[in-house]
Design an enzyme around this catalytic site. Sequence first.
Site, PDB file in Angstrom:
ATOM      1  N   LYS A 192       0.830  -1.208   0.000  1.00 51.96           N
ATOM      2  CA  LYS A 192       0.000   0.000   0.000  1.00 51.96           C
ATOM      3  C   LYS A 192       0.863   1.255   0.000  1.00 51.96           C
ATOM      4  O   LYS A 192       1.940   1.296   0.597  1.00 51.96           O
ATOM      5  CB  LYS A 192      -0.944   0.006   1.207  1.00 51.96           C
ATOM      6  CG  LYS A 192      -0.270  -0.122   2.560  1.00 51.96           C
ATOM      7  CD  LYS A 192      -1.305  -0.365   3.646  1.00 51.96           C
ATOM      8  CE  LYS A 192      -0.643  -0.523   5.012  1.00 51.96           C
ATOM      9  NZ  LYS A 192      -1.598  -0.883   6.069  1.00 51.96           N
ATOM     10  N   ASP A 222      -7.987   0.817  13.785  1.00 53.45           N
ATOM     11  CA  ASP A 222      -8.401   2.104  14.338  1.00 53.45           C
ATOM     12  C   ASP A 222      -9.694   2.566  13.663  1.00 53.45           C
ATOM     13  O   ASP A 222     -10.781   2.156  14.040  1.00 53.45           O
ATOM     14  CB  ASP A 222      -7.272   3.117  14.166  1.00 53.45           C
ATOM     15  CG  ASP A 222      -7.518   4.411  14.919  1.00 53.45           C
ATOM     16  OD1 ASP A 222      -8.615   4.586  15.491  1.00 53.45           O
ATOM     17  OD2 ASP A 222      -6.624   5.272  14.944  1.00 53.45           O
TER      18      ASP A 222
END
Length: 311
Positions: A192, A222
Site C-alpha cells: 500500500k 483504528d
Amino acid sequence: MENSVKLYTTSTAVALGEKIAAVLGLPLHCVQSEKFSDGEMSVRFNESIRGQMVFLIAKVNMPYEHFFEMLMTVDAARRSSAKEVVLILPYLPHSRQERRDGQRTSISSRMVADIIQLMGADRIITLDLHTNAIEGFYKIPLDPLSSLRLFVDHIKNSNFEHLCLCSPDFGGIKRIREYKKHLDAEMVVIHKERLKANQIAHMEIIGEVKGRNIIIVDDLVDTAGTLCKAADILMEHGASSVSAYCTHGVLSGPALQNIQNSSLKKLCISDTVIEKIEHPKIEIVSCADLLARAIEHLISNKSLSTLDKVV
C-alpha cells in the site's frame, strides 16, 4: 499464590481485572479514584501494600485522563512502599509514534516510556507492540506478549477451508509466518501507498487469493478504513470471504460504520481496549487468560516466552 502478591485495577479495567483474578484465584482490589469538580483526580490505596508485589491492571487508551490515573496509581504505590509495581497494560498508547515523520515533530512513544519509568513502574506486560523498536525506549523489562495463542485456536475452531493468511503490509509478514506454522494456509501480502495517517492512496495484492478464504492478521484496527478497503479489494480479486484478526480494537471515528458497509465478513479483536460491543460483524476474544498466565509465570519466576507457544 503467595500472600505477598496483590492484584489491583484502575477504574478503567475492572471488567478485565475480574476475569484475570478469576483465572488466578486471587482477590481483586480496586484503587479508589475520585474526580473533583475542577476535573482534577485523586487516587488512594485503602489498605497497606507495604512490601507487596503489586500487579496493576490498567487500560490507558483515550481520553488521556485514563493514562494519568494509571500514573498517579503507580506513584501512590511507590509512596506506599510497595516492593514492586508491575503494570499490566494490554494496549500501550502512542505505539504508532515511535519515530519522527518529519521535522518539528515529537516522538510521543518515547515520552510515554519516560513518564511511566519516572513514576516508578518496575515492569510492564503488554500485548502486540506496533513495532518492537519501542522496547528500546525502556530501561525496565517490557514484555510484549503475542496474540498468536489467542487467535490461532479461534481460527482452527472456525474451520476455514482453502485458508489464506494476508498481511496488510510488508512489516507484518513475520507475524503471518508465525501463524502459518500452526495453520494449513497460503500467504499473501498487500502493498500500500499511504497519503497520510489513516489514508491510503493505492493498494496492490501480491499473491493469489481467488477462491480462498482470506484472514487478514494485524496488531491494530483504528478507523478501519484501510482494513475495509483491503477487504473490498481482496473480494474484487476473487476471494471467497475476508475476515480479520486484530489484537487492539481501537475502533475510533467511523470505524463501526466502515466495517458494516464493507465486504469484511468478520472482525475478531481482543479486549485490550473495548470489552463489550454489539455489532454483527465484530467478535471479542478475551486476553484475560493469557495475561493471567503471564502474571502466574512472573510470580513463579518462570519464563514468559513459553506463553507464545501454541499447543
